[in-house]
Design an enzyme around this catalytic site. Structure first.
Site, PDB file in Angstrom:
ATOM      1  N   HIS A   1       9.252 -32.347 -25.959  1.00 56.28           N
ATOM      2  CA  HIS A   1       8.916 -33.140 -24.771  1.00 56.28           C
ATOM      3  C   HIS A   1       7.537 -32.794 -24.228  1.00 56.28           C
ATOM      4  CE1 HIS A   1      12.969 -34.695 -24.828  1.00 56.28           C
ATOM      5  NE2 HIS A   1      13.396 -33.451 -24.979  1.00 56.28           N
TER       6      HIS A   1
ATOM      7  N   LYS B   1       3.061  -2.791  -7.179  1.00 56.21           N
ATOM      8  CA  LYS B   1       4.469  -2.690  -7.533  1.00 56.21           C
ATOM      9  C   LYS B   1       5.387  -3.448  -6.586  1.00 56.21           C
ATOM     10  CE  LYS B   1       7.843  -1.145  -9.990  1.00 56.21           C
ATOM     11  NZ  LYS B   1       8.007  -1.866 -11.264  1.00 56.21           N
TER      12      LYS B   1
ATOM     13  N   LYS C   1       5.485 -10.691 -19.066  1.00 60.38           N
ATOM     14  CA  LYS C   1       5.006  -9.352 -19.418  1.00 60.38           C
ATOM     15  C   LYS C   1       3.620  -9.434 -20.055  1.00 60.38           C
ATOM     16  CE  LYS C   1       7.847  -6.693 -17.796  1.00 60.38           C
ATOM     17  NZ  LYS C   1       8.042  -7.671 -16.814  1.00 60.38           N
TER      18      LYS C   1
ATOM     19  N   TRP D   1      -3.635  -1.956  -1.533  1.00 56.02           N
ATOM     20  CA  TRP D   1      -3.613  -3.236  -2.239  1.00 56.02           C
ATOM     21  C   TRP D   1      -4.156  -4.229  -1.225  1.00 56.02           C
ATOM     22  CZ3 TRP D   1      -1.322  -8.109  -1.835  1.00 56.02           C
ATOM     23  CH2 TRP D   1      -1.382  -8.886  -3.006  1.00 56.02           C
TER      24      TRP D   1
ATOM     25  N   GLU E   1       0.884 -10.405 -17.422  1.00 56.34           N
ATOM     26  CA  GLU E   1       0.500  -9.398 -16.437  1.00 56.34           C
ATOM     27  C   GLU E   1      -0.136  -8.165 -17.070  1.00 56.34           C
ATOM     28  OE1 GLU E   1       3.793  -8.056 -14.032  1.00 56.34           O
ATOM     29  OE2 GLU E   1       5.144  -8.058 -15.735  1.00 56.34           O
TER      30      GLU E   1
ATOM     31  N   ARG F   1       1.679   1.538  -5.996  1.00 53.73           N
ATOM     32  CA  ARG F   1       1.870   0.570  -4.911  1.00 53.73           C
ATOM     33  C   ARG F   1       0.593  -0.231  -4.626  1.00 53.73           C
ATOM     34  NH1 ARG F   1       6.513   1.466  -1.934  1.00 53.73           N
ATOM     35  NH2 ARG F   1       5.642   0.201  -0.266  1.00 53.73           N
TER      36      ARG F   1
ATOM     37  N   ASN G   1       0.124  -0.248   6.114  1.00 56.24           N
ATOM     38  CA  ASN G   1       0.665  -1.071   5.031  1.00 56.24           C
ATOM     39  C   ASN G   1       1.273  -2.314   5.671  1.00 56.24           C
ATOM     40  OD1 ASN G   1       1.996  -2.116   2.778  1.00 56.24           O
ATOM     41  ND2 ASN G   1       3.727  -0.708   2.973  1.00 56.24           N
ATOM     42  N   GLY G   2       1.021  -3.490   5.101  1.00 58.55           N
ATOM     43  CA  GLY G   2       1.599  -4.716   5.652  1.00 58.55           C
ATOM     44  C   GLY G   2       0.507  -5.656   6.131  1.00 58.55           C
TER      45      GLY G   2
ATOM     46  N   GLU H   1      10.513 -14.051 -19.537  1.00 62.08           N
ATOM     47  CA  GLU H   1      10.183 -12.660 -19.234  1.00 62.08           C
ATOM     48  C   GLU H   1       9.136 -12.123 -20.223  1.00 62.08           C
ATOM     49  OE1 GLU H   1      10.653 -10.798 -16.790  1.00 62.08           O
ATOM     50  OE2 GLU H   1      10.471  -8.727 -17.507  1.00 62.08           O
TER      51      GLU H   1
ATOM     52  N   CYS I   1       0.849  -1.181   0.000  1.00 62.73           N
ATOM     53  CA  CYS I   1       0.000   0.000   0.000  1.00 62.73           C
ATOM     54  C   CYS I   1       0.887   1.234   0.000  1.00 62.73           C
ATOM     55  CB  CYS I   1      -0.880   0.016   1.242  1.00 62.73           C
ATOM     56  SG  CYS I   1      -1.816  -1.499   1.423  1.00 62.73           S
TER      57      CYS I   1
HETATM   58  C1  F6R Z   1       7.033  -8.187 -13.245  1.00 64.00           C
HETATM   59  C2  F6R Z   1       7.405  -7.595 -11.975  1.00 64.00           C
HETATM   60  C3  F6R Z   1       7.497  -8.488 -10.807  1.00 64.00           C
HETATM   61  C4  F6R Z   1       8.715  -8.132  -9.937  1.00 64.00           C
HETATM   62  C5  F6R Z   1       8.726  -8.991  -8.668  1.00 64.00           C
HETATM   63  C6  F6R Z   1       9.927  -8.706  -7.803  1.00 64.00           C
HETATM   64  O1  F6R Z   1       6.954  -7.222 -14.251  1.00 64.00           O
HETATM   65  O2  F6R Z   1       7.606  -6.418 -11.864  1.00 64.00           O
HETATM   66  O3  F6R Z   1       7.544  -9.822 -11.200  1.00 64.00           O
HETATM   67  O4  F6R Z   1       9.873  -8.328 -10.687  1.00 64.00           O
HETATM   68  O5  F6R Z   1       7.550  -8.753  -7.935  1.00 64.00           O
HETATM   69  O6  F6R Z   1       9.931  -7.379  -7.358  1.00 64.00           O
HETATM   70  P1  F6R Z   1      11.246  -6.742  -6.731  1.00 64.00           P
HETATM   71  O7  F6R Z   1      12.265  -6.680  -7.817  1.00 64.00           O
HETATM   72  O8  F6R Z   1      10.824  -5.386  -6.252  1.00 64.00           O
HETATM   73  O9  F6R Z   1      11.680  -7.640  -5.622  1.00 64.00           O
END
Ligand code: F6R
Length: 620
Positions: free
Chosen positions: A512, A615, A493, A78, A496, A27, A104-105, A489, A2
């Site tokens: 396989h 985030k 992308k 969040w 998400e 966030r 937050n938490g 990756e 949050c």
């Molecule tokens: C994907 C993405 C997440 C972060 C993951 C780790 O686009 O952003 O998969 O890479 O949540 O986050 P950090 O790097 O902040 O530990």
């Protein structure tokens, strides 16, 4: 996860708080709320489910007149406990409505605390863990040893809370004071002239001041107009770390781009250059903080990279480089799994924890577990002074700048570059590379910002492709060697951002099982290795592409400029500059980021705020 902001000063608090929430909405964006103290004893609260814009509309409807004070706080959520609905939105208040809390938490012992309060006939107005803190603080403030003492009341409750939290608290009786506290969740103080801020992230107050103070674990801060005071949870004076934010407001704004993510994709050359800058000096790779001796680095006999999501993929890329350069076994682990499977760790193990935010709970717990087992921990992090670097033995900061778009782009590329620096630092300490070889590898890295810039100048073709395949049901991604993590990756992308089914595979695994997924028209993205640098793998991948093309797939091939052998098998060919094999992920990832963003835009989704995500993931 949050976003929290609090303010006491001379400006209208509502404007400061809403401005801060706007910059922290990345966030969490399930709901938003504000509380403003009007100085005459009233504590006015408004909160609304959904994006911050909903709260602003609500404030316009009820009228902003009641929110005219110069002290207040806000929250963007969040959801963890309780659905994202109005009544679960923060701030939460006690029964008398005189105490308000944003949190937050996760308060892990909230069920017991809630039961205790309910046994005391306190009626809960929400399903959240956070609300318990408001009632407990109110009780501490109105009775017992801490009666009438605002900071002591908050501290007493913090001592009872288990789990991770940042709390910001206001009490109607004390309109010029805000108290905030933290354990394992971020909290920074902004120090201005006649005004002070508390926030989860400096982005919330960077418009007003760049002077900040990072609170430590289990610390509490009292802010007023005139100053701030930091203590521990027992009221004893405590040291917190002052710092000056080294980026400005424009870095946290969109700068003419439709989305932060698109801006951040464009910023990648600069992010890479900044990450490399200053790390090769006097013929040696230099880390930012090193509390591990060269002898300890020489003694390392195994490396674990622990991380989540995209950061984990950056670790998978690093494995190829570190094993090659250092002749050390490297295991790359999902941080969320690491400590639950009893990994074999000792003094000779180096754990590299990679995290953009530096506050990801899974990675933080993996770091703690590693240190308990006496392993050395090196953090690769994009956030100065965050918890993971604080708890590590060595740190290398990526200087990607603030990443606001929820999907990682520039931070991911910066992580790959930083991980390479870690590999070179290890090779240098262990003597598995001569100094001139280290210098050559570094020079190759230094050429990468220009290579990425070149890719960026050609991505219109990728955007066009994105629009054409936006209605596909699924997309597969294939790669080999360092192209395999790039495929993972690319798939992440797309999942998400565009909410599409997407899978990344090591191309050698195709036969396989995954080849059964191939059907007429299915887009399959293939990341080709260099025909010169990895000739054998290249020819194997050409065979793979012809196999899937023969089964009707639509092949989208990312290949080195001038790679003519692959052209006949590519329904769409996306060319990238020729770079050394290990560095190819830095260029081959970029078209995949652009592709995912364009597909998401075409499908009408918010590229910066994908559904259900936030985030930084500060809960396990
Ligand atoms: C994907 C993405 C997440 C972060 C993951 C780790 O686009 O952003 O998969 O890479 O949540 O986050 P950090 O790097 O902040 O530990």
């Amino acid at each position: 996860m949050c976003g929290i902001v609090g303010y006491v000063g001379h400006r209208p608090a509502l404007d400061v708080v809403i401005g801060g929430l706007r910059r922290m909405e990345y966030r969490g964006y399930d709901s938003a709320g504000v509380a403003v103290l009007d100085g005459a004893g009233a504590l006015n609260v408004e909160r609304k489910a959904g994006r911050l814009a909903n709260l602003e509309t609500q404030l316009d409807t009820v009228g902003r007149g009641a929110f005219a004070g110069t002290a207040g706080m806000g929250h963007t959520r969040w959801a963890t406990h309780g659905a994202p609905v109005d009544r679960n939105s923060h701030p939460h208040r006690d029964a008398s409505q005189r105490v308000a809390v944003v949190h937050n938490g996760i308060i892990e012992n909230f069920a017991a605390l809630r039961a205790e309060l309910e046994a005391d006939n306190v009626e809960m107005a929400s399903d959240t863990d956070s609300e318990t803190a408001a009632h407990l603080i109110s009780r501490a403030y109105t009775e017992g040893d801490t009666k009438g003492d605002f900071p002591a009341s908050v501290a007493a409750v913090c001592r009872r809370l288990e789990g991770a939290f940042t709390l910001v608290v206001t009490i109607a009786d004390q309109p010029d004071t805000i108290v905030a506290a933290r354990r394992s969740s971020p909290l920074v103080v902004g120090v201005g002239e006649g005004e002070h801020f508390v926030a989860s992230d400096v982005a919330a107050f960077i418009e007003h001041t760049r002077e900040a103070v990072e609170l430590g674990q289990d610390q509490l801060v009292v802010i007023t107009r005139g100053g701030y005071e930091v203590t521990d949870f027992h009221g004893d004076a405590a040291q917190a770390k002052p710092f000056t934010v080294d980026w400005d407001l424009s870095a946290a704004e969109k700068g003419g781009h439709e989305y932060f993510m698109l801006k951040e994709i464009d910023e990648q050359p600069e992010a890479l250059a900044n990450t490399l800058r200053g790390h090769f000096d006097g013929g040696r790779i230099i880390l930012d903080e090193q509390r591990i001796s060269d002898q300890d680095l020489r003694d390392v006999d195994k490396v674990f990279v622990v991380a989540c999501g995209s950061a984990y993929h950056s670790g998978l890329v690093a494995k190829y480089a570190i094993e090659h350069w250092c002749r050390l076994p490297v295991e790359v682990e999902l941080a969320s799994e690491f400590r639950y499977r009893d990994p074999v760790l000792d003094r000779a193990t180096l754990v590299v924890a990679v995290s953009q935010s530096g506050e990801t709970a899974d990675t933080l717990e993996a770091v703690r577990h590693a240190r308990e087992q006496k392993a050395r921990v090196l953090a690769v992090c994009n956030t100065n002074g965050a918890q993971i670097p604080r708890e590590s033995d060595a740190v290398l900061y990526t200087h990607a700048g603030p990443e606001i778009g929820v999907a990682s782009t520039k931070a991911f590329l910066a992580q790959i570059a930083a991980n390479y620096l870690v590999g070179l630092a290890l090779a240098q300490a262990r003597g598995t590379k001569y100094p001139d070889e280290v210098a050559r590898e570094f020079a190759e890295l230094e050429a990468m910002p220009a290579a990425v810039q070149k890719v960026l100048s050609t991505v219109d073709q990728v955007r066009d492709l994105g629009r054409r395949i936006a209605d596909s049901k699924a997309v597969l991604f294939l790669g080999r060697h360092v192209g395999f993590p790039v495929a993972l990756e690319g798939a992440l992308k797309l999942k998400e951002l565009a909410y599409m089914h997407a899978e990344g595979f090591a191309a050698g695994e195709l036969k396989h099982g995954p080849i059964a997924l191939i059907e007429e028209g299915l887009p399959v993205v293939v990341v080709m290795p260099s025909p010169k640098g990895r000739a054998v793998l290249h020819s194997k991948l050409v065979s793979n592409i012809s196999e899937i093309q023969a089964r009707g797939a639509r092949t989208i091939v990312i290949a080195e400029e001038g790679d003519e052998t692959v052209r006949p098998f590519a329904d769409e060919l996306i060319e990238i500059p020729a770079v050394p094999t290990l560095l190819q992920p830095l260029v081959s990832t970029v078209p995949l980021q652009v592709l995912a963003a364009e597909i998401a835009r075409t499908r009408g989704y918010d590229v910066d705020k994908p559904r259900n995500l936030a985030k930084s993931v500060t809960v396990e």
